[in-house]
Design a protein around this motif. Structure first.
Motif, PDB file in Angstrom:
ATOM      1  N   ASP A   6      -9.232  -8.837  24.165  1.00 50.77           N
ATOM      2  CA  ASP A   6      -7.930  -9.325  24.455  1.00 50.77           C
ATOM      3  C   ASP A   6      -7.032  -8.689  25.374  1.00 50.77           C
ATOM      4  O   ASP A   6      -5.862  -8.545  25.328  1.00 50.77           O
ATOM      5  CB  ASP A   6      -7.134  -8.736  22.715  1.00 50.77           C
ATOM      6  CG  ASP A   6      -7.827  -9.557  21.714  1.00 50.77           C
ATOM      7  OD1 ASP A   6      -8.383 -10.962  21.845  1.00 50.77           O
ATOM      8  OD2 ASP A   6      -7.778  -9.073  20.582  1.00 50.77           O
ATOM      9  N   ALA A   7      -8.019  -7.852  26.237  1.00 49.06           N
ATOM     10  CA  ALA A   7      -7.391  -6.954  27.258  1.00 49.06           C
ATOM     11  C   ALA A   7      -6.509  -7.877  28.306  1.00 49.06           C
ATOM     12  O   ALA A   7      -7.301  -8.760  28.610  1.00 49.06           O
ATOM     13  CB  ALA A   7      -8.228  -5.964  27.779  1.00 49.06           C
ATOM     14  N   LEU A   8      -5.762  -7.224  28.936  1.00 46.39           N
ATOM     15  CA  LEU A   8      -4.982  -7.923  30.059  1.00 46.39           C
ATOM     16  C   LEU A   8      -5.963  -7.306  31.441  1.00 46.39           C
ATOM     17  O   LEU A   8      -6.344  -6.322  31.515  1.00 46.39           O
ATOM     18  CB  LEU A   8      -3.817  -7.303  30.251  1.00 46.39           C
ATOM     19  CG  LEU A   8      -2.977  -7.662  31.656  1.00 46.39           C
ATOM     20  CD1 LEU A   8      -2.612  -9.138  31.754  1.00 46.39           C
ATOM     21  CD2 LEU A   8      -1.792  -6.898  31.819  1.00 46.39           C
ATOM     22  N   ILE A   9      -6.207  -8.576  32.255  1.00 50.37           N
ATOM     23  CA  ILE A   9      -7.356  -8.348  33.213  1.00 50.37           C
ATOM     24  C   ILE A   9      -6.373  -8.127  34.350  1.00 50.37           C
ATOM     25  O   ILE A   9      -5.628  -9.065  34.771  1.00 50.37           O
ATOM     26  CB  ILE A   9      -8.308  -9.205  33.410  1.00 50.37           C
ATOM     27  CG1 ILE A   9      -9.248  -9.488  32.125  1.00 50.37           C
ATOM     28  CG2 ILE A   9      -8.905  -9.095  34.585  1.00 50.37           C
ATOM     29  CD1 ILE A   9     -10.252 -10.395  32.067  1.00 50.37           C
ATOM     30  N   VAL A  37     -14.139  -4.356  35.291  1.00 47.91           N
ATOM     31  CA  VAL A  37     -14.935  -5.287  34.322  1.00 47.91           C
ATOM     32  C   VAL A  37     -15.146  -6.383  35.065  1.00 47.91           C
ATOM     33  O   VAL A  37     -14.742  -6.727  36.239  1.00 47.91           O
ATOM     34  CB  VAL A  37     -13.966  -5.540  33.112  1.00 47.91           C
ATOM     35  CG1 VAL A  37     -13.610  -4.389  32.164  1.00 47.91           C
ATOM     36  CG2 VAL A  37     -12.699  -6.379  33.718  1.00 47.91           C
ATOM     37  N   LYS A  38     -16.027  -7.339  34.628  1.00 46.76           N
ATOM     38  CA  LYS A  38     -16.512  -8.499  35.247  1.00 46.76           C
ATOM     39  C   LYS A  38     -16.132  -9.627  33.830  1.00 46.76           C
ATOM     40  O   LYS A  38     -16.177  -9.291  32.560  1.00 46.76           O
ATOM     41  CB  LYS A  38     -17.538  -8.854  35.808  1.00 46.76           C
ATOM     42  CG  LYS A  38     -18.549  -8.746  34.706  1.00 46.76           C
ATOM     43  CD  LYS A  38     -19.982  -8.967  35.532  1.00 46.76           C
ATOM     44  CE  LYS A  38     -21.238  -8.971  34.606  1.00 46.76           C
ATOM     45  NZ  LYS A  38     -22.611  -9.152  35.084  1.00 46.76           N
ATOM     46  N   GLU A  39     -15.550 -10.782  34.096  1.00 47.30           N
ATOM     47  CA  GLU A  39     -15.407 -11.783  33.075  1.00 47.30           C
ATOM     48  C   GLU A  39     -16.346 -13.021  33.497  1.00 47.30           C
ATOM     49  O   GLU A  39     -16.507 -13.550  34.628  1.00 47.30           O
ATOM     50  CB  GLU A  39     -14.166 -12.352  33.233  1.00 47.30           C
ATOM     51  CG  GLU A  39     -13.582 -13.427  32.073  1.00 47.30           C
ATOM     52  CD  GLU A  39     -12.008 -13.754  32.159  1.00 47.30           C
ATOM     53  OE1 GLU A  39     -11.809 -14.417  31.113  1.00 47.30           O
ATOM     54  OE2 GLU A  39     -11.602 -13.627  33.043  1.00 47.30           O
ATOM     55  N   THR A  40     -17.312 -13.226  32.493  1.00 46.60           N
ATOM     56  CA  THR A  40     -18.322 -14.139  32.618  1.00 46.60           C
ATOM     57  C   THR A  40     -18.207 -15.201  31.448  1.00 46.60           C
ATOM     58  O   THR A  40     -18.289 -14.729  30.199  1.00 46.60           O
ATOM     59  CB  THR A  40     -19.692 -13.568  32.625  1.00 46.60           C
ATOM     60  OG1 THR A  40     -19.880 -12.718  33.580  1.00 46.60           O
ATOM     61  CG2 THR A  40     -20.954 -14.696  32.635  1.00 46.60           C
ATOM     62  N   ASP A  41     -18.024 -16.190  31.913  1.00 52.51           N
ATOM     63  CA  ASP A  41     -17.881 -17.264  30.624  1.00 52.51           C
ATOM     64  C   ASP A  41     -16.637 -17.155  29.423  1.00 52.51           C
ATOM     65  O   ASP A  41     -17.054 -17.122  28.318  1.00 52.51           O
ATOM     66  CB  ASP A  41     -19.297 -17.658  29.975  1.00 52.51           C
ATOM     67  CG  ASP A  41     -20.307 -18.227  30.849  1.00 52.51           C
ATOM     68  OD1 ASP A  41     -19.746 -18.999  31.785  1.00 52.51           O
ATOM     69  OD2 ASP A  41     -21.563 -18.148  30.826  1.00 52.51           O
ATOM     70  N   GLY A  42     -15.968 -16.426  30.218  1.00 53.56           N
ATOM     71  CA  GLY A  42     -14.683 -15.909  29.243  1.00 53.56           C
ATOM     72  C   GLY A  42     -14.810 -14.454  28.328  1.00 53.56           C
ATOM     73  O   GLY A  42     -14.083 -14.479  27.590  1.00 53.56           O
ATOM     74  N   VAL A  43     -16.216 -13.889  28.682  1.00 52.70           N
ATOM     75  CA  VAL A  43     -16.258 -12.998  27.958  1.00 52.70           C
ATOM     76  C   VAL A  43     -16.122 -11.588  28.929  1.00 52.70           C
ATOM     77  O   VAL A  43     -16.503 -11.736  30.068  1.00 52.70           O
ATOM     78  CB  VAL A  43     -17.719 -12.869  27.335  1.00 52.70           C
ATOM     79  CG1 VAL A  43     -18.136 -11.412  26.843  1.00 52.70           C
ATOM     80  CG2 VAL A  43     -17.846 -13.742  26.399  1.00 52.70           C
ATOM     81  N   ILE A  44     -15.443 -10.434  28.504  1.00 49.90           N
ATOM     82  CA  ILE A  44     -15.078  -9.454  29.577  1.00 49.90           C
ATOM     83  C   ILE A  44     -16.021  -8.633  29.109  1.00 49.90           C
ATOM     84  O   ILE A  44     -16.433  -7.958  27.990  1.00 49.90           O
ATOM     85  CB  ILE A  44     -13.750  -8.896  29.262  1.00 49.90           C
ATOM     86  CG1 ILE A  44     -12.555  -9.959  29.266  1.00 49.90           C
ATOM     87  CG2 ILE A  44     -13.660  -7.574  30.032  1.00 49.90           C
ATOM     88  CD1 ILE A  44     -11.246  -9.316  28.647  1.00 49.90           C
ATOM     89  N   TRP A  45     -16.778  -8.172  30.378  1.00 49.79           N
ATOM     90  CA  TRP A  45     -18.028  -7.306  30.267  1.00 49.79           C
ATOM     91  C   TRP A  45     -17.704  -5.930  31.084  1.00 49.79           C
ATOM     92  O   TRP A  45     -17.307  -5.916  32.402  1.00 49.79           O
ATOM     93  CB  TRP A  45     -19.177  -7.745  30.863  1.00 49.79           C
ATOM     94  CG  TRP A  45     -19.686  -8.995  30.255  1.00 49.79           C
ATOM     95  CD1 TRP A  45     -19.280 -10.348  30.505  1.00 49.79           C
ATOM     96  CD2 TRP A  45     -20.751  -8.906  29.364  1.00 49.79           C
ATOM     97  NE1 TRP A  45     -20.005 -11.042  29.479  1.00 49.79           N
ATOM     98  CE2 TRP A  45     -20.979 -10.242  28.851  1.00 49.79           C
ATOM     99  CE3 TRP A  45     -21.580  -8.108  28.665  1.00 49.79           C
ATOM    100  CZ2 TRP A  45     -21.810 -10.849  27.673  1.00 49.79           C
ATOM    101  CZ3 TRP A  45     -22.528  -8.341  27.631  1.00 49.79           C
ATOM    102  CH2 TRP A  45     -22.572  -9.667  27.471  1.00 49.79           C
ATOM    103  N   PRO A  46     -17.647  -4.700  30.628  1.00 56.33           N
ATOM    104  CA  PRO A  46     -17.467  -3.423  31.336  1.00 56.33           C
ATOM    105  C   PRO A  46     -18.507  -3.157  32.200  1.00 56.33           C
ATOM    106  O   PRO A  46     -19.836  -3.672  31.888  1.00 56.33           O
ATOM    107  CB  PRO A  46     -17.119  -2.284  30.179  1.00 56.33           C
ATOM    108  CG  PRO A  46     -17.009  -3.085  29.176  1.00 56.33           C
ATOM    109  CD  PRO A  46     -17.472  -4.249  29.009  1.00 56.33           C
ATOM    110  N   LEU A  47     -18.323  -2.797  33.263  1.00 56.87           N
ATOM    111  CA  LEU A  47     -19.428  -2.530  34.389  1.00 56.87           C
ATOM    112  C   LEU A  47     -20.286  -1.196  34.079  1.00 56.87           C
ATOM    113  O   LEU A  47     -21.367  -1.197  34.226  1.00 56.87           O
ATOM    114  CB  LEU A  47     -18.950  -2.466  35.785  1.00 56.87           C
ATOM    115  CG  LEU A  47     -18.374  -3.847  36.309  1.00 56.87           C
ATOM    116  CD1 LEU A  47     -18.075  -3.669  37.667  1.00 56.87           C
ATOM    117  CD2 LEU A  47     -19.194  -4.906  36.081  1.00 56.87           C
TER     118      LEU A  47
END
Length: 104
Positions: free
Chosen positions: A31-34, A65-75
């Protein structure tokens, strides 16, 4: 530029939280703001400083972070663990992190 989000720990209970688009601290990274540009990152940093000064949160950080297919992934692995919970059975109400999410 790499996408970033603002994270912290709630002062009341230490739970990891992220800032959402409404300016609220939420418990789900998804739900975080990117922030996608330098001006947005600067704004997040200022919001984090103010929230810390107001004793709402501690350990305030802007993380990549990176967003892949709508999922936020911390690096970073540390941030994936914070987003998913402990890596082992911890206490009632706390499920272990999803190994696929924290895998690097």
């Amino acid at each position: 530029m790499v996408d970033k989000v603002l994270t912290a720990n709630r002062l009341t209970d230490g739970v990891a939280v992220w800032l959402n688009a409404n300016g609220e601290w939420v418990t789900s990274l998804q739900d975080a703001l990117i922030a996608r540009h330098a001006e947005a990152v600067t704004a997040l940093e200022e919001i984090g400083k103010a929230a810390f000064a107001d004793n709402k949160v501690v350990d305030v950080n802007v993380i990549e972070v990176k967003e892949t297919d709508g999922v936020i992934w911390p690096l970073r692995l540390r941030e994936r663990i914070r987003a998913q919970g402990p890596t082992m059975e911890y206490a009632p109400g706390y499920q272990p992190a999803d190994p696929a999410f924290i895998a690097v």
